[in-house]
Design a protein around this motif. Structure first.
Motif, PDB file in Angstrom:
ATOM      1  N   UNK A   1       0.824  -1.209   0.000  1.00  0.00           N
ATOM      2  CA  UNK A   1       0.000   0.000   0.000  1.00  0.00           C
ATOM      3  C   UNK A   1       0.857   1.257   0.000  1.00  0.00           C
ATOM      4  N   UNK A   2       1.946   1.236   0.779  1.00  0.00           N
ATOM      5  CA  UNK A   2       2.750   2.440   1.000  1.00  0.00           C
ATOM      6  C   UNK A   2       3.875   2.623  -0.012  1.00  0.00           C
ATOM      7  N   UNK A   3       4.367   1.535  -0.609  1.00  0.00           N
ATOM      8  CA  UNK A   3       5.504   1.654  -1.528  1.00  0.00           C
ATOM      9  C   UNK A   3       5.381   0.617  -2.644  1.00  0.00           C
ATOM     10  N   UNK A   4       4.521   0.886  -3.592  1.00  0.00           N
ATOM     11  CA  UNK A   4       4.263  -0.073  -4.670  1.00  0.00           C
ATOM     12  C   UNK A   4       5.484  -0.270  -5.559  1.00  0.00           C
ATOM     13  N   UNK A   5       6.265   0.784  -5.786  1.00  0.00           N
ATOM     14  CA  UNK A   5       7.456   0.661  -6.635  1.00  0.00           C
ATOM     15  C   UNK A   5       8.445  -0.331  -6.033  1.00  0.00           C
ATOM     16  N   UNK A   6       8.595  -0.285  -4.708  1.00  0.00           N
ATOM     17  CA  UNK A   6       9.519  -1.179  -4.008  1.00  0.00           C
ATOM     18  C   UNK A   6       9.076  -2.632  -4.184  1.00  0.00           C
ATOM     19  N   UNK A   7       7.807  -2.897  -3.992  1.00  0.00           N
ATOM     20  CA  UNK A   7       7.289  -4.264  -4.081  1.00  0.00           C
ATOM     21  C   UNK A   7       7.333  -4.778  -5.524  1.00  0.00           C
ATOM     22  N   UNK A   8       6.947  -3.945  -6.471  1.00  0.00           N
ATOM     23  CA  UNK A   8       6.904  -4.387  -7.872  1.00  0.00           C
ATOM     24  C   UNK A   8       8.294  -4.669  -8.425  1.00  0.00           C
ATOM     25  N   UNK A   9       9.326  -4.000  -7.866  1.00  0.00           N
ATOM     26  CA  UNK A   9      10.700  -4.226  -8.330  1.00  0.00           C
ATOM     27  C   UNK A   9      11.089  -5.690  -8.197  1.00  0.00           C
ATOM     28  N   UNK A  10      10.658  -6.346  -7.121  1.00  0.00           N
ATOM     29  CA  UNK A  10      11.040  -7.733  -6.868  1.00  0.00           C
ATOM     30  C   UNK A  10      10.293  -8.730  -7.753  1.00  0.00           C
ATOM     31  N   UNK A  11       9.438  -8.223  -8.633  1.00  0.00           N
ATOM     32  CA  UNK A  11       8.753  -9.079  -9.595  1.00  0.00           C
ATOM     33  C   UNK A  11       9.289  -8.877 -11.008  1.00  0.00           C
ATOM     34  N   UNK A  12      10.286  -8.013 -11.165  1.00  0.00           N
ATOM     35  CA  UNK A  12      10.804  -7.695 -12.498  1.00  0.00           C
ATOM     36  C   UNK A  12      11.783  -8.755 -12.994  1.00  0.00           C
ATOM     37  N   UNK A  13      11.936  -8.814 -14.310  1.00  0.00           N
ATOM     38  CA  UNK A  13      12.887  -9.747 -14.922  1.00  0.00           C
ATOM     39  C   UNK A  13      14.313  -9.396 -14.531  1.00  0.00           C
ATOM     40  N   UNK A  14      14.608  -8.104 -14.456  1.00  0.00           N
ATOM     41  CA  UNK A  14      15.962  -7.666 -14.084  1.00  0.00           C
ATOM     42  C   UNK A  14      16.351  -8.189 -12.703  1.00  0.00           C
ATOM     43  N   UNK A  15      15.400  -8.118 -11.749  1.00  0.00           N
ATOM     44  CA  UNK A  15      15.705  -8.616 -10.401  1.00  0.00           C
ATOM     45  C   UNK A  15      15.862 -10.134 -10.406  1.00  0.00           C
ATOM     46  N   UNK A  16      14.996 -10.860 -11.128  1.00  0.00           N
ATOM     47  CA  UNK A  16      15.083 -12.319 -11.149  1.00  0.00           C
ATOM     48  C   UNK A  16      16.419 -12.776 -11.724  1.00  0.00           C
ATOM     49  N   UNK A  17      16.883 -12.116 -12.776  1.00  0.00           N
ATOM     50  CA  UNK A  17      18.171 -12.473 -13.381  1.00  0.00           C
ATOM     51  C   UNK A  17      19.331 -12.147 -12.432  1.00  0.00           C
ATOM     52  N   UNK A  18      19.260 -11.001 -11.785  1.00  0.00           N
ATOM     53  CA  UNK A  18      20.317 -10.609 -10.845  1.00  0.00           C
ATOM     54  C   UNK A  18      20.354 -11.560  -9.658  1.00  0.00           C
ATOM     55  N   UNK A  19      19.180 -11.949  -9.190  1.00  0.00           N
ATOM     56  CA  UNK A  19      19.100 -12.881  -8.051  1.00  0.00           C
ATOM     57  C   UNK A  19      19.768 -14.211  -8.399  1.00  0.00           C
ATOM     58  N   UNK A  20      19.461 -14.740  -9.591  1.00  0.00           N
ATOM     59  CA  UNK A  20      20.074 -16.001 -10.022  1.00  0.00           C
ATOM     60  C   UNK A  20      21.588 -15.869 -10.144  1.00  0.00           C
ATOM     61  N   UNK A  21      22.041 -14.723 -10.606  1.00  0.00           N
ATOM     62  CA  UNK A  21      23.476 -14.472 -10.762  1.00  0.00           C
ATOM     63  C   UNK A  21      24.187 -14.507  -9.401  1.00  0.00           C
ATOM     64  N   UNK A  22      23.558 -13.918  -8.393  1.00  0.00           N
ATOM     65  CA  UNK A  22      24.159 -13.880  -7.054  1.00  0.00           C
ATOM     66  C   UNK A  22      24.141 -15.268  -6.419  1.00  0.00           C
ATOM     67  N   UNK A  23      23.050 -16.008  -6.598  1.00  0.00           N
ATOM     68  CA  UNK A  23      22.977 -17.368  -6.054  1.00  0.00           C
ATOM     69  C   UNK A  23      24.065 -18.254  -6.660  1.00  0.00           C
ATOM     70  N   UNK A  24      24.313 -18.107  -7.957  1.00  0.00           N
ATOM     71  CA  UNK A  24      25.379 -18.869  -8.611  1.00  0.00           C
ATOM     72  C   UNK A  24      26.747 -18.462  -8.078  1.00  0.00           C
ATOM     73  N   UNK A  25      26.948 -17.167  -7.900  1.00  0.00           N
ATOM     74  CA  UNK A  25      28.231 -16.678  -7.390  1.00  0.00           C
ATOM     75  C   UNK A  25      28.520 -17.205  -5.988  1.00  0.00           C
TER      76      UNK A  25
END
Length: 280
Positions: free
Chosen positions: A37-61
């Motif tokens: 409710x208070x910060x939609x941009x923050x929440x929606x960021x974690x659903x983006x393709x850019x975040x999913x790819x970055x997350x996988x990159x860090x898990x591999x590292x």
């Protein structure tokens, strides 16, 4: 009169619990709803393709391993919270893999510091210079009661047990040789500690001062700690005096001039604003 209870499913079992009892899932759900409710941009960021790819990159590292406890981890967390540094949210240097327990502990500690604690005006001093120029002596004379000190040689001698010999003898020359001997097998372990230390001091201002003692400047510090108050220091000790000290301490000087020239070259290449200081 007994207090009212309610029926809940906890860990796959139905149980009667106090009416005010809340599971972690319920708490998280309420928290996420409030944040949405208070910060939609923050929440929606974690659903983006850019975040999913970055997350996988860090898990591999990080080999899907919690960098704090070494157990299996599947949470990719911002070292400096993204809410505090939104522009750095996709920088892998600001991301680490954590297990659920370590993530909960870190989140709680951040909340306490933000809401109850006090932030220190922490200054980072990077002390570089030639071998035997007096770096450790300088730090010992200028550190305060609540400082953090990283010294590669001292840390290595602590990890391989050499420091135990130092603590049990008063022979200063023998102790100096012990502390400054090179143990190549320890290097990887010391580097792991160094990497974790950098992540911590970037995220938290816990100490009055942080002293990073090293011979050659680490070029990564110019960007990694760019948001911190960093001071670069170099001992104003001549190459000739350093060689003389090394001879008196019976330390190997075979590559000393090459190392000293490398120090000068890196300082010039990185265009560092270095303050020359004396040991005393």
């Amino acid at each position: 009169m007994s207090k009212p209870k309610k029926l809940m499913v906890i860990n796959g079992r139905r149980q009667l619990v106090p009416i005010v009892y809340h599971t972690r899932t319920e708490t998280d759900k309420a928290y996420n709803q409030k944040r949405n409710r208070e910060n939609k941009e923050y929440v929606s960021f974690y659903k983006t393709t850019a975040w999913r790819h970055t997350r996988e990159q860090v898990l591999l590292r990080d080999y899907s391993t919690c960098v704090r406890c070494g157990l299996e981890g599947n949470i990719v967390d911002h070292i400096v919270p993204s809410e505090d540094d939104w522009e750095d949210r996709l920088n892998t240097d600001n991301l680490e893999t954590l297990c659920q327990r370590c993530h909960n502990l870190k989140t709680r500690r951040e909340w306490i510091k933000k809401n109850k604690g006090r932030e220190r005006a922490m200054k980072i001093h990077v002390v570089v210079g030639y071998p035997a120029s007096g770096k450790s002596t300088y730090v010992a004379r200028h550190m305060t009661s609540h400082d953090l000190v990283y010294d590669y040689d001292l840390l290595t001698s602590s990890l391989d047990g050499s420091m135990l010999n130092v603590l049990n003898t008063n022979d200063s020359k023998a102790n100096d040789l012990t502390i400054h001997k090179h143990n190549i097998d320890m290097n990887d372990y010391v580097q792991i500690i160094y990497e974790m230390l950098l992540r911590k001091i970037k995220a938290e201002k816990t100490f009055n001062n942080v002293w990073l003692i090293m011979t050659k400047p680490d070029e990564r510090l110019t960007t990694l700690l760019s948001s911190n108050d960093v001071e670069w220091l170099m001992l104003d000790t001549s190459k000739e005096e350093c060689i003389s000290r090394l001879h008196r301490l019976h330390r190997d000087t075979t590559d000393s001039y090459k190392i000293m020239n490398d120090v000068d070259r890196l300082i010039d290449e990185l265009d560092l604003e270095i303050k020359k200081v004396k040991t005393n």
